[in-house]
Scaffold this motif. Sequence first.
Motif, PDB file in Angstrom:
ATOM      1  N   GLY A   1       0.913  -1.302  -0.157  1.00 35.46           N
ATOM      2  CA  GLY A   1       0.122  -0.028   0.198  1.00 35.46           C
ATOM      3  C   GLY A   1       0.943   1.312  -0.083  1.00 35.46           C
TER       4      GLY A   1
ATOM      5  N   SER B   1      -4.728   7.248   8.154  1.00 36.65           N
ATOM      6  CA  SER B   1      -4.974   6.113   7.642  1.00 36.65           C
ATOM      7  C   SER B   1      -3.770   5.225   7.502  1.00 36.65           C
ATOM      8  CB  SER B   1      -5.201   6.342   6.032  1.00 36.65           C
ATOM      9  OG  SER B   1      -4.423   7.181   5.648  1.00 36.65           O
ATOM     10  N   LYS B   2      -3.663   4.079   7.349  1.00 39.32           N
ATOM     11  CA  LYS B   2      -2.672   3.252   7.360  1.00 39.32           C
ATOM     12  C   LYS B   2      -2.717   2.200   6.286  1.00 39.32           C
ATOM     13  CE  LYS B   2      -4.241  -0.483  10.591  1.00 39.32           C
ATOM     14  NZ  LYS B   2      -4.180  -0.782  12.032  1.00 39.32           N
ATOM     15  N   VAL B   3      -1.358   1.681   6.074  1.00 35.03           N
ATOM     16  CA  VAL B   3      -1.087   0.787   4.962  1.00 35.03           C
ATOM     17  C   VAL B   3      -1.453  -0.529   5.604  1.00 35.03           C
ATOM     18  CG1 VAL B   3       0.436  -0.611   3.591  1.00 35.03           C
ATOM     19  CG2 VAL B   3       0.444   1.877   3.660  1.00 35.03           C
ATOM     20  N   THR B   4      -2.369  -1.404   4.787  1.00 36.41           N
ATOM     21  CA  THR B   4      -2.527  -2.878   5.621  1.00 36.41           C
ATOM     22  C   THR B   4      -1.996  -3.932   4.804  1.00 36.41           C
ATOM     23  OG1 THR B   4      -4.641  -2.754   4.112  1.00 36.41           O
ATOM     24  CG2 THR B   4      -4.836  -2.021   6.600  1.00 36.41           C
ATOM     25  N   LYS B   5      -1.152  -3.691   3.846  1.00 37.76           N
ATOM     26  CA  LYS B   5      -0.560  -4.869   2.767  1.00 37.76           C
ATOM     27  C   LYS B   5       0.797  -4.361   2.521  1.00 37.76           C
ATOM     28  CE  LYS B   5      -4.972  -6.349   0.388  1.00 37.76           C
ATOM     29  NZ  LYS B   5      -5.462  -6.541  -0.850  1.00 37.76           N
TER      30      LYS B   5
ATOM     31  N   ALA C   1     -10.558  -4.998  -0.553  1.00 30.88           N
ATOM     32  CA  ALA C   1      -9.123  -5.400  -1.068  1.00 30.88           C
ATOM     33  C   ALA C   1      -8.214  -4.263  -1.278  1.00 30.88           C
ATOM     34  CB  ALA C   1      -9.386  -5.940  -2.424  1.00 30.88           C
ATOM     35  N   ALA C   2      -8.767  -3.059  -0.499  1.00 30.99           N
ATOM     36  CA  ALA C   2      -7.621  -2.015  -0.624  1.00 30.99           C
ATOM     37  C   ALA C   2      -6.317  -2.056   0.191  1.00 30.99           C
ATOM     38  CB  ALA C   2      -8.549  -0.569  -0.279  1.00 30.99           C
ATOM     39  N   TRP C   3      -5.302  -1.624  -0.491  1.00 32.43           N
ATOM     40  CA  TRP C   3      -4.011  -1.849   0.149  1.00 32.43           C
ATOM     41  C   TRP C   3      -3.874  -0.670   1.385  1.00 32.43           C
ATOM     42  CZ3 TRP C   3      -5.172  -3.366  -4.177  1.00 32.43           C
ATOM     43  CH2 TRP C   3      -4.700  -4.607  -4.698  1.00 32.43           C
ATOM     44  N   THR C   4      -5.017   0.226   1.727  1.00 33.33           N
ATOM     45  CA  THR C   4      -4.831   1.277   2.843  1.00 33.33           C
ATOM     46  C   THR C   4      -6.093   1.121   3.298  1.00 33.33           C
ATOM     47  OG1 THR C   4      -5.146   3.005   1.087  1.00 33.33           O
ATOM     48  CG2 THR C   4      -2.792   2.277   1.692  1.00 33.33           C
ATOM     49  N   VAL C   5      -6.243   1.563   4.532  1.00 29.46           N
ATOM     50  CA  VAL C   5      -7.638   1.732   5.228  1.00 29.46           C
ATOM     51  C   VAL C   5      -7.610   3.022   6.109  1.00 29.46           C
ATOM     52  CG1 VAL C   5      -6.799   0.493   7.381  1.00 29.46           C
ATOM     53  CG2 VAL C   5      -9.142   0.735   6.905  1.00 29.46           C
TER      54      VAL C   5
END
Lengths: 317, 259
Positions: A111, A138-142, B219-223
Amino acid sequence: MSEVLVVVEHADGSVKKVTSELLTLARTLGEPSAVWIGPGYSDAAAAVLGEFGAAKVYVADGAQYIDHPVAPRAELLASLVADQSPSAVLIASSADGKETAGRLAIKTNSGVITDAIGISAEGIATQSVFGGSTVVHSKVTKGTPIFTVRPNSTPPVPAAVTATRVDVSVAISEVAMKAKVTGRTVAQKDGRPDLSEAAIVVSGGRGVGAPEGFAVIEALADSLGAAVGASRAATDAGWYPHQYQVGQTGKTVSPQLYMANGISGAIQHRAGMQTSKTIVVVNKDPEAPLFELADFGVVGDLFKVVPQLTEEIKKRA
Amino acid sequence: MKIAVCVKQVPDTWAEKKLRSDDSTLDREAADGVMNELDEYAVEEALKVQEAHGGEVTIVTMGPERAGETVRKALSMGADGAIHLVDDAFHGSDALATSYAIATVLAGRGFDLIFFGSESTDARMSVVPAMVAERLGMAQLTFAQKVDVTGTSVTIQRVTDYGFETVEASMPTVVSVVEKINEPRYPSFKGIMAAKKKPVETLSIADAGLDVSQLGQAAAWTVVEDFAARPPKAAGTVVTDDGDGGIKLADFLAAQKFI
């Protein structure tokens, strides 16, 4: 502590101020390592990077990084991410920086958050969006979190270490070198600070009226050691070069002091300067919406107020 | 020559934008939708290349049904046809997902030039053109203030902090443009009438052969953790110039330690 990669912004061999800001910010996330891409690395550069806490500097000094835009940089960083497994990558929010971050995100299936103005120890980024009207966390989750960070958002704080050089050599693919830089044209070198990094920005807009009108804006800027900016109305009219445009379709700046002269303050412009710490507005129209953002405003003719201010600054210097 | 122009419908540039309280995505209902301003320049540049070199201009967009208005506008400016990716499951897609969908649809269609505006006025990330180039293994010629096409070679002036770089690549290539490049045309009445008859290919996620697990908010890479309106700025001091405005301003700057 885990390693955080910080991509160095440099010009003519000198480290730009934004890099010391990014190294400072990186220290809240882990242990910063700098990544120097392109020719020109020197002891002087090592000293600056070490001063702000980079114990390690990866140096990739091949010409391919300046002969071909963006893509080779992303390949190099992807290779470093694969080898070093950093906990995050920090890149300055320039056009090149954002594009590099975008390509790196795809290469590493990670992300990406652009234009962060802060990052917490937990990796939560703060962004100021919609022309500064909304603050988002916000933050990166992957994958490996990739952040591009706006200049002037973190005050640089030294934490001196000795920077050790680690040479990196990556074979850049043919596909990354498909676009080739065949020339560089330097617009008038004005000797002023970079617009996106400057602590003070003095801008002119429609009220400046003509190219010659910018002389008073430049004189004020020079009395303060400031960069000169322009609204879109002024750049579209051809009164001032396009690369100085501040706004939604131009640069986003966040200086300590922003001085808007003859700029009414449509959202187009506010989007590029709203997060400035202190805002000063000079406009002859008392209804100009930019006065709503002003810490100090003067309703009056900029051709009277600005030269008087410039004189006064020189007197007090 | 086959030319694609990727466009995005965004909330009206002049409208105040906000996020939705339920899922933290952009509230697209709160304002009128318009074509992203920089994309108009991309459409114009594509039409200019077509006028000089012939070929076909295809508009590509991803977005809800109402984004069809933006497609029609581009067609009324003179583009020949369009591809509109529309599916509820696209909702909340981030830049990685968007670039995946766009690149997948563009791949294999033989486009020589793929134009973009250099950023959207809502998300303002400026990453999708580079991401699409990355996914397609094409050269990126981005932030162009000038585009020249000669034979199979494309040369641009890439805007930089200090001026511009001249960058060259062979087609196929991705090109993104800045607003300095041209003056977008207004659709003529004839153009508007003609646009109604132009072909628009509407594709769902399944139609386009896309993997739904790579798309949408889940599926998003950020939240987004949270968001809030910036607290309104405390009102500052505004004085009217009575011949000493500059001096009062200097007093303010001195009090703030700028001078």
